[in-house]
Design a protein around this motif. Sequence first.
Motif, PDB file in Angstrom:
ATOM      1  N   GLU A 169     132.422 -59.991  68.306  1.00 34.58           N
ATOM      2  CA  GLU A 169     133.209 -59.004  67.565  1.00 34.58           C
ATOM      3  C   GLU A 169     133.097 -57.620  68.205  1.00 34.58           C
ATOM      4  OE1 GLU A 169     135.357 -59.440  65.316  1.00 34.58           O
ATOM      5  OE2 GLU A 169     134.993 -61.552  64.872  1.00 34.58           O
ATOM      6  N   GLU A 170     131.903 -57.269  68.631  1.00 31.39           N
ATOM      7  CA  GLU A 170     131.708 -55.969  69.270  1.00 31.39           C
ATOM      8  C   GLU A 170     132.448 -55.891  70.603  1.00 31.39           C
ATOM      9  OE1 GLU A 170     127.516 -55.394  69.570  1.00 31.39           O
ATOM     10  OE2 GLU A 170     127.264 -54.909  67.440  1.00 31.39           O
ATOM     11  N   LEU A 171     132.415 -56.979  71.369  1.00 32.58           N
ATOM     12  CA  LEU A 171     133.092 -57.004  72.655  1.00 32.58           C
ATOM     13  C   LEU A 171     134.608 -56.928  72.489  1.00 32.58           C
ATOM     14  CD1 LEU A 171     130.954 -59.735  74.462  1.00 32.58           C
ATOM     15  CD2 LEU A 171     130.963 -57.277  74.934  1.00 32.58           C
ATOM     16  N   LEU A 172     135.118 -57.554  71.421  1.00 31.42           N
ATOM     17  CA  LEU A 172     136.560 -57.533  71.174  1.00 31.42           C
ATOM     18  C   LEU A 172     137.050 -56.167  70.718  1.00 31.42           C
ATOM     19  CD1 LEU A 172     137.042 -60.975  69.372  1.00 31.42           C
ATOM     20  CD2 LEU A 172     137.831 -60.356  71.657  1.00 31.42           C
ATOM     21  N   SER A 173     136.138 -55.330  70.239  1.00 29.43           N
ATOM     22  CA  SER A 173     136.536 -54.002  69.747  1.00 29.43           C
ATOM     23  C   SER A 173     136.335 -52.908  70.787  1.00 29.43           C
ATOM     24  CB  SER A 173     135.735 -53.657  68.481  1.00 29.43           C
ATOM     25  OG  SER A 173     134.352 -53.519  68.775  1.00 29.43           O
ATOM     26  N   LYS A 174     135.790 -53.249  71.949  1.00 26.44           N
ATOM     27  CA  LYS A 174     135.524 -52.235  72.971  1.00 26.44           C
ATOM     28  C   LYS A 174     136.820 -51.643  73.537  1.00 26.44           C
ATOM     29  CE  LYS A 174     130.963 -53.110  74.979  1.00 26.44           C
ATOM     30  NZ  LYS A 174     130.570 -51.684  74.929  1.00 26.44           N
ATOM     31  N   THR A 175     136.808 -50.369  73.781  1.00 22.07           N
ATOM     32  CA  THR A 175     137.949 -49.704  74.404  1.00 22.07           C
ATOM     33  C   THR A 175     137.602 -49.155  75.786  1.00 22.07           C
ATOM     34  OG1 THR A 175     137.372 -47.624  73.294  1.00 22.07           O
ATOM     35  CG2 THR A 175     138.961 -49.073  72.184  1.00 22.07           C
ATOM     36  N   GLN A 176     136.315 -49.196  76.139  1.00 19.09           N
ATOM     37  CA  GLN A 176     135.895 -48.804  77.475  1.00 19.09           C
ATOM     38  C   GLN A 176     134.552 -49.449  77.803  1.00 19.09           C
ATOM     39  OE1 GLN A 176     135.656 -44.517  77.417  1.00 19.09           O
ATOM     40  NE2 GLN A 176     133.726 -44.488  76.299  1.00 19.09           N
ATOM     41  N   TYR A 177     134.310 -49.619  79.097  1.00 16.06           N
ATOM     42  CA  TYR A 177     133.056 -50.207  79.550  1.00 16.06           C
ATOM     43  C   TYR A 177     131.981 -49.137  79.697  1.00 16.06           C
ATOM     44  CZ  TYR A 177     135.831 -54.321  80.836  1.00 16.06           C
ATOM     45  OH  TYR A 177     136.654 -55.414  80.803  1.00 16.06           O
ATOM     46  N   SER A 178     130.747 -49.590  79.710  1.00 14.78           N
ATOM     47  CA  SER A 178     129.633 -48.694  80.006  1.00 14.78           C
ATOM     48  C   SER A 178     129.596 -48.441  81.508  1.00 14.78           C
ATOM     49  CB  SER A 178     128.314 -49.327  79.548  1.00 14.78           C
ATOM     50  OG  SER A 178     128.324 -49.580  78.160  1.00 14.78           O
ATOM     51  N   LEU A 179     128.936 -47.356  81.895  1.00 12.21           N
ATOM     52  CA  LEU A 179     128.802 -47.014  83.311  1.00 12.21           C
ATOM     53  C   LEU A 179     127.331 -47.003  83.696  1.00 12.21           C
ATOM     54  CD1 LEU A 179     131.260 -43.980  83.632  1.00 12.21           C
ATOM     55  CD2 LEU A 179     131.681 -46.331  84.346  1.00 12.21           C
ATOM     56  N   ASN A 180     127.014 -47.539  84.882  1.00 11.67           N
ATOM     57  CA  ASN A 180     125.643 -47.446  85.372  1.00 11.67           C
ATOM     58  C   ASN A 180     125.468 -46.128  86.122  1.00 11.67           C
ATOM     59  OD1 ASN A 180     126.761 -47.821  87.941  1.00 11.67           O
ATOM     60  ND2 ASN A 180     126.128 -49.961  88.082  1.00 11.67           N
ATOM     61  N   SER A 181     124.297 -45.920  86.688  1.00 13.56           N
ATOM     62  CA  SER A 181     124.007 -44.643  87.344  1.00 13.56           C
ATOM     63  C   SER A 181     124.850 -44.418  88.595  1.00 13.56           C
ATOM     64  CB  SER A 181     122.520 -44.568  87.709  1.00 13.56           C
ATOM     65  OG  SER A 181     122.176 -45.590  88.633  1.00 13.56           O
ATOM     66  N   THR A 228     131.465 -49.681  86.354  1.00 11.65           N
ATOM     67  CA  THR A 228     131.615 -50.262  85.018  1.00 11.65           C
ATOM     68  C   THR A 228     130.893 -51.601  84.950  1.00 11.65           C
ATOM     69  OG1 THR A 228     133.726 -51.304  85.672  1.00 11.65           O
ATOM     70  CG2 THR A 228     133.826 -49.143  84.596  1.00 11.65           C
ATOM     71  N   PHE A 229     130.302 -51.896  83.782  1.00 16.59           N
ATOM     72  CA  PHE A 229     129.652 -53.186  83.596  1.00 16.59           C
ATOM     73  C   PHE A 229     129.852 -53.657  82.163  1.00 16.59           C
ATOM     74  CE2 PHE A 229     126.378 -50.114  82.377  1.00 16.59           C
ATOM     75  CZ  PHE A 229     125.774 -50.699  81.260  1.00 16.59           C
ATOM     76  N   GLY A 230     129.800 -54.983  81.996  1.00 20.24           N
ATOM     77  CA  GLY A 230     129.974 -55.549  80.664  1.00 20.24           C
ATOM     78  C   GLY A 230     130.503 -56.967  80.731  1.00 20.24           C
ATOM     79  N   SER A 231     130.969 -57.463  79.602  1.00 17.80           N
ATOM     80  CA  SER A 231     131.505 -58.819  79.527  1.00 17.80           C
ATOM     81  C   SER A 231     132.975 -58.841  79.933  1.00 17.80           C
ATOM     82  CB  SER A 231     131.375 -59.364  78.100  1.00 17.80           C
ATOM     83  OG  SER A 231     132.067 -60.595  77.972  1.00 17.80           O
ATOM     84  N   ALA A 232     133.366 -59.879  80.649  1.00 16.34           N
ATOM     85  CA  ALA A 232     134.773 -60.036  81.037  1.00 16.34           C
ATOM     86  C   ALA A 232     135.658 -60.276  79.820  1.00 16.34           C
ATOM     87  CB  ALA A 232     134.917 -61.184  82.035  1.00 16.34           C
ATOM     88  N   LEU A 233     135.050 -60.622  78.674  1.00 17.54           N
ATOM     89  CA  LEU A 233     135.828 -60.839  77.454  1.00 17.54           C
ATOM     90  C   LEU A 233     136.594 -59.581  77.062  1.00 17.54           C
ATOM     91  CD1 LEU A 233     136.664 -62.439  74.948  1.00 17.54           C
ATOM     92  CD2 LEU A 233     134.516 -61.771  73.874  1.00 17.54           C
ATOM     93  N   SER A 234     136.072 -58.422  77.378  1.00 17.95           N
ATOM     94  CA  SER A 234     136.708 -57.169  76.981  1.00 17.95           C
ATOM     95  C   SER A 234     137.908 -56.803  77.852  1.00 17.95           C
ATOM     96  CB  SER A 234     135.683 -56.031  77.027  1.00 17.95           C
ATOM     97  OG  SER A 234     134.601 -56.279  76.146  1.00 17.95           O
ATOM     98  N   ALA A 235     138.201 -57.623  78.856  1.00 15.63           N
ATOM     99  CA  ALA A 235     139.306 -57.311  79.770  1.00 15.63           C
ATOM    100  C   ALA A 235     140.641 -57.223  79.041  1.00 15.63           C
ATOM    101  CB  ALA A 235     139.379 -58.347  80.882  1.00 15.63           C
ATOM    102  N   ASN A 236     140.838 -58.051  78.013  1.00 17.23           N
ATOM    103  CA  ASN A 236     142.108 -58.023  77.293  1.00 17.23           C
ATOM    104  C   ASN A 236     142.310 -56.731  76.512  1.00 17.23           C
ATOM    105  OD1 ASN A 236     142.425 -61.578  76.572  1.00 17.23           O
ATOM    106  ND2 ASN A 236     143.432 -60.344  78.110  1.00 17.23           N
ATOM    107  N   THR A 237     141.242 -56.200  75.938  1.00 20.67           N
ATOM    108  CA  THR A 237     141.373 -54.993  75.135  1.00 20.67           C
ATOM    109  C   THR A 237     141.307 -53.722  75.983  1.00 20.67           C
ATOM    110  OG1 THR A 237     139.000 -55.121  74.649  1.00 20.67           O
ATOM    111  CG2 THR A 237     140.502 -56.030  73.021  1.00 20.67           C
ATOM    112  N   ILE A 238     140.540 -53.759  77.056  1.00 20.55           N
ATOM    113  CA  ILE A 238     140.403 -52.576  77.911  1.00 20.55           C
ATOM    114  C   ILE A 238     141.495 -52.529  78.976  1.00 20.55           C
ATOM    115  CG2 ILE A 238     138.879 -51.413  79.577  1.00 20.55           C
ATOM    116  CD1 ILE A 238     136.511 -52.401  77.941  1.00 20.55           C
ATOM    117  N   GLY A 239     141.944 -53.708  79.411  1.00 18.14           N
ATOM    118  CA  GLY A 239     143.032 -53.770  80.381  1.00 18.14           C
ATOM    119  C   GLY A 239     142.631 -54.195  81.774  1.00 18.14           C
ATOM    120  N   VAL A 240     141.356 -54.074  82.098  1.00 18.55           N
ATOM    121  CA  VAL A 240     140.834 -54.500  83.407  1.00 18.55           C
ATOM    122  C   VAL A 240     139.452 -55.108  83.214  1.00 18.55           C
ATOM    123  CG1 VAL A 240     142.093 -52.766  84.745  1.00 18.55           C
ATOM    124  CG2 VAL A 240     139.829 -52.221  83.843  1.00 18.55           C
ATOM    125  N   GLU A 241     139.032 -55.871  84.203  1.00 19.70           N
ATOM    126  CA  GLU A 241     137.672 -56.410  84.171  1.00 19.70           C
ATOM    127  C   GLU A 241     136.679 -55.338  84.605  1.00 19.70           C
ATOM    128  OE1 GLU A 241     138.000 -61.127  85.107  1.00 19.70           O
ATOM    129  OE2 GLU A 241     137.758 -59.787  86.808  1.00 19.70           O
TER     130      GLU A 241
END
Length: 262
Positions: free
Chosen positions: A162-174, A178-191
């Motif tokens: 549920e949290e991954l489906l609601s994401k609008t942006q990925y986290s950033l490392n140092s 961008t990093f995270g689950s590929a599941l969020s690609a549909n909501t964010i627009g890119v992997e």
Amino acid sequence: MIAKNVKVLLVCFFSIIFMSTTASANTSSGYYDTPTINGYNYSFTSEVWLRYPTTGQTIEAVGFVKANTGVPAGYMGVQARLFDQSGTMKTSSSMAYNENDGNINNYAYSPRLTSKGVYYSQTKAAFYYGSGYTSYVGYRSPNQTFSNTESGISVKNSKDIEELLSKTQYSLNSNGETFGSALSANTIGVEPELISAEGTNGVKGYIRSEDLAPKVSSIDEAIKQTGKNGDIRKIPLYDVEGKKNIGEFEVVTNYEVKDEAK
């Protein structure tokens, strides 16, 4: 968008398919339809199959893409990806492109797992537009429970999903990646550049999107990258910074193309 798709997923098809071992297409997403690309239209699904070989039950992701008519060699590629309910990629096929002219259907199969749990699949597909390839991440399949006592389909999601489906942006490392689950690609627009995955050593980390599905710019490159069934390509598994190698992830070539409609 995703919520509506989940309702559509409930109207998934249950069919018995006989291949090298008896398999049941237990769950499938709705069709993801592409716009017209270089004169052709495509649609593809994300499926989870249970197989029943004599050695014991297995589970795998199946990516299926179909064209509106026979397409030239190298025009359509498909990659089957299997995830657990935390959004972590467990296994993946290679991106497999059709090798012959006139193919309508293209199937890719992820490596099979015997570990019990809750899984879903999400297919990635790529299509030739005349001077390169455009790619899409499809709708995810409903959840498939795989257990010794009971296996079944459910649209009930874990808190992580549920949290991954609601994401609008990925986290950033140092490093600004961008990093995270590929599941969020549909909501964010890119992997994400670094995709959450589990290595062959059982360690969870991240694989680079460009390693999982390397970009190709020509038909010759696409067909060469596909390789032969059974080929295994090992890619690095990294920590969240994308620097330290903490294991490896196997991408396996397993596909088939057909000329007839499904």
